[in-house]
Design an enzyme around this catalytic site. Structure first.
Site, PDB file in Angstrom:
ATOM      1  N   ARG A  99       0.769  -1.111  -0.060  1.00  0.00           N
ATOM      2  CA  ARG A  99       0.074   0.009   0.018  1.00  0.00           C
ATOM      3  C   ARG A  99       1.119   1.442  -0.006  1.00  0.00           C
ATOM      4  O   ARG A  99       1.860   1.319   0.691  1.00  0.00           O
ATOM      5  CB  ARG A  99      -0.796  -0.052   1.209  1.00  0.00           C
ATOM      6  CG  ARG A  99      -1.969  -0.994   1.318  1.00  0.00           C
ATOM      7  CD  ARG A  99      -2.976  -1.018   2.640  1.00  0.00           C
ATOM      8  NE  ARG A  99      -3.403   0.046   2.859  1.00  0.00           N
ATOM      9  CZ  ARG A  99      -4.471   0.755   2.447  1.00  0.00           C
ATOM     10  NH1 ARG A  99      -5.402  -0.095   1.660  1.00  0.00           N
ATOM     11  NH2 ARG A  99      -5.029   2.006   2.715  1.00  0.00           N
ATOM     12  N   GLN A 100       0.317   2.240  -0.779  1.00  0.00           N
ATOM     13  CA  GLN A 100       0.896   3.657  -0.712  1.00  0.00           C
ATOM     14  C   GLN A 100       2.544   3.557  -0.948  1.00  0.00           C
ATOM     15  O   GLN A 100       3.288   4.246  -0.632  1.00  0.00           O
ATOM     16  CB  GLN A 100       0.815   4.279   0.789  1.00  0.00           C
ATOM     17  CG  GLN A 100      -0.561   4.279   1.239  1.00  0.00           C
ATOM     18  CD  GLN A 100      -1.601   5.205   0.356  1.00  0.00           C
ATOM     19  OE1 GLN A 100      -1.213   5.973  -0.541  1.00  0.00           O
ATOM     20  NE2 GLN A 100      -2.940   5.189   0.718  1.00  0.00           N
ATOM     21  N   ASP A 160      -0.635   4.857 -15.753  1.00  0.00           N
ATOM     22  CA  ASP A 160      -0.706   3.385 -14.994  1.00  0.00           C
ATOM     23  C   ASP A 160      -1.624   2.680 -15.568  1.00  0.00           C
ATOM     24  O   ASP A 160      -1.399   1.572 -15.468  1.00  0.00           O
ATOM     25  CB  ASP A 160      -1.182   3.680 -13.071  1.00  0.00           C
ATOM     26  CG  ASP A 160      -0.268   4.819 -12.549  1.00  0.00           C
ATOM     27  OD1 ASP A 160       0.749   5.276 -13.181  1.00  0.00           O
ATOM     28  OD2 ASP A 160      -0.524   5.036 -11.349  1.00  0.00           O
TER      29      ASP A 160
END
Length: 374
Positions: free
Chosen positions: A134-135, A186
């Site tokens: 995550r992140q 992305d």
């Protein structure tokens, strides 16, 4: 075509005398922005690659009711204590992946209705899994949406009705439903796979709703390494101030973003010529320009330290996305890689070699492409 397990895994059953898919599974892979990011949000150019190191997978099974299955870890609703709940929210936030699956279903359905694409009335259950940290700026959310979208394309047998160039925008639209701010880079990379050069020039974007995308031979890449933090920053907060300044006509931001976009064009040439010294220079310039535009406070001390650890080892380094992970290249070879490995371990950062995913497009996908992107 089944590159690295990324194409659907289908199990056939007999239904009403005909063969139909019982289970559909798709993977979408983590993305590294090699050059040009974040200019994709500003009519720029980028080079990105998909990596096998991390992925999200989605599984679709026919069912009597339409069911979105929560993940046992990422959509946790049972806790050992109040402290467990609070710590979980502090580290992971309020949202898991269920919302992403639901938003994808909504955007997919609405688009098909608008385009007059017939969808049958059979129901299904959706579940997902992911190992993308995550992140970390590795496109974890869009990977879940992309894999879900691919499952829906195959379940409804409409892959040939939705052009491959259009799919990244629909994936982004699903994320926008949830307030996620991002560009097309992305989603394009995760739809196409492999190593991709993307030109988001304003004329193409406004006329066609997508840019011009060119797949490059992954063999052109030198060995790369991924560096990431165990406790990364929130990548969703980095774009905001710069975006507004660009909209307001700030000449420094506009010229700097154009310079960032030009790095991707130069990088394409450097890759084709295997001029890796030039590639290293461009990677460093990309980060330096980002730092000048966004400022250290916005980028975060931990993110900057990852880049500086790599640079002290003599490697070229830049963010993979908006922070949380770094892509590094050691132009001096294996001896420098060992120095980089030791430096990262000493600083408490994870590091691993990048494993590149080949193209994910199958024959149907390729047939849907316009001549400019074929």
């Amino acid at each position: 075509m089944e590159p690295n397990g990324s194409s659907p895994s289908l199990t056939k059953i007999e239904r009403n005398g005909s063969s139909a898919p019982a289970i559909i599974e798709h993977k979408a892979f983590a993305r590294i922005g090699l050059l040009g990011n974040p200019s994709d949000v500003y009519y720029g150019r980028t080079i990105s690659l998909n990596i096998e190191n991390f992925w999200a997978s989605v599984r679709l099974e026919p069912s009597s009711d339409l069911l979105i299955r929560p993940h046992p870890t990422h959509d946790l609703v049972k806790f050992a204590s109040l402290d467990h709940l609070v710590n979980r929210l502090k580290n992971e936030g309020y949202y898991g992946g269920v919302r992403l699956l639901m938003a994808t279903c909504k955007v997919f359905t609405n688009y098909c209705k608008e385009q007059g694409i017939h969808l049958h009335n059979n129901n299904f259950s959706l579940s997902y899994d992911t190992n993308i940290p995550r992140q970390t700026g590795l496109s974890g959310s869009s990977a879940i949406v992309c894999a879900t979208f691919s499952c829906l394309l195959d379940f409804y047998k409409v892959r040939d009705n939705i052009a491959v160039e259009i799919r990244p925008q629909l994936i982004l639209n699903a994320e926008k439903e949830l307030g996620i701010v991002a560009g097309l880079q992305d989603r394009v990379a995760q739809v196409y796979g492999g190593l991709l050069y993307m030109d988001f020039n304003k004329e193409s974007m406004e006329k066609y709703g997508h840019g011009n995308y060119t797949q490059l031979d992954t063999g052109l890449l030198p060995p790369l390494h991924l560096i990431y933090a165990e406790n990364p920053s929130d990548s969703g907060k980095v774009h905001s101030a710069v975006r507004q300044r660009w909209l307001d006509g700030d000449t420094f931001i506009i010229s700097s973003m154009e310079e960032v976009a030009s790095l991707a064009l130069q990088g394409k040439r450097a890759l084709l010529e295997k001029d890796y010294a030039k590639l290293a220079t461009l990677m460093n310039q990309n980060f330096d320009l980002r730092r000048q535009m966004f400022g250290d406070a916005s980028l975060g001390a931990l993110n900057i330290e990852m880049v500086e650890v790599a640079r002290r080892a003599g490697a070229a380094a830049k963010f993979t996305g908006s922070g949380g992970a770094v892509v590094a290249f050691c132009p001096e070879g294996q001896s420098q890689v060992e120095v980089l490995n030791n430096a990262c371990k000493k600083a408490g950062f994870a590091i691993e070699p990048v494993r590149v995913v080949p193209s994910l497009l199958n024959e149907i996908d390729i047939r849907t492409q316009s001549s400019g992107n074929a």
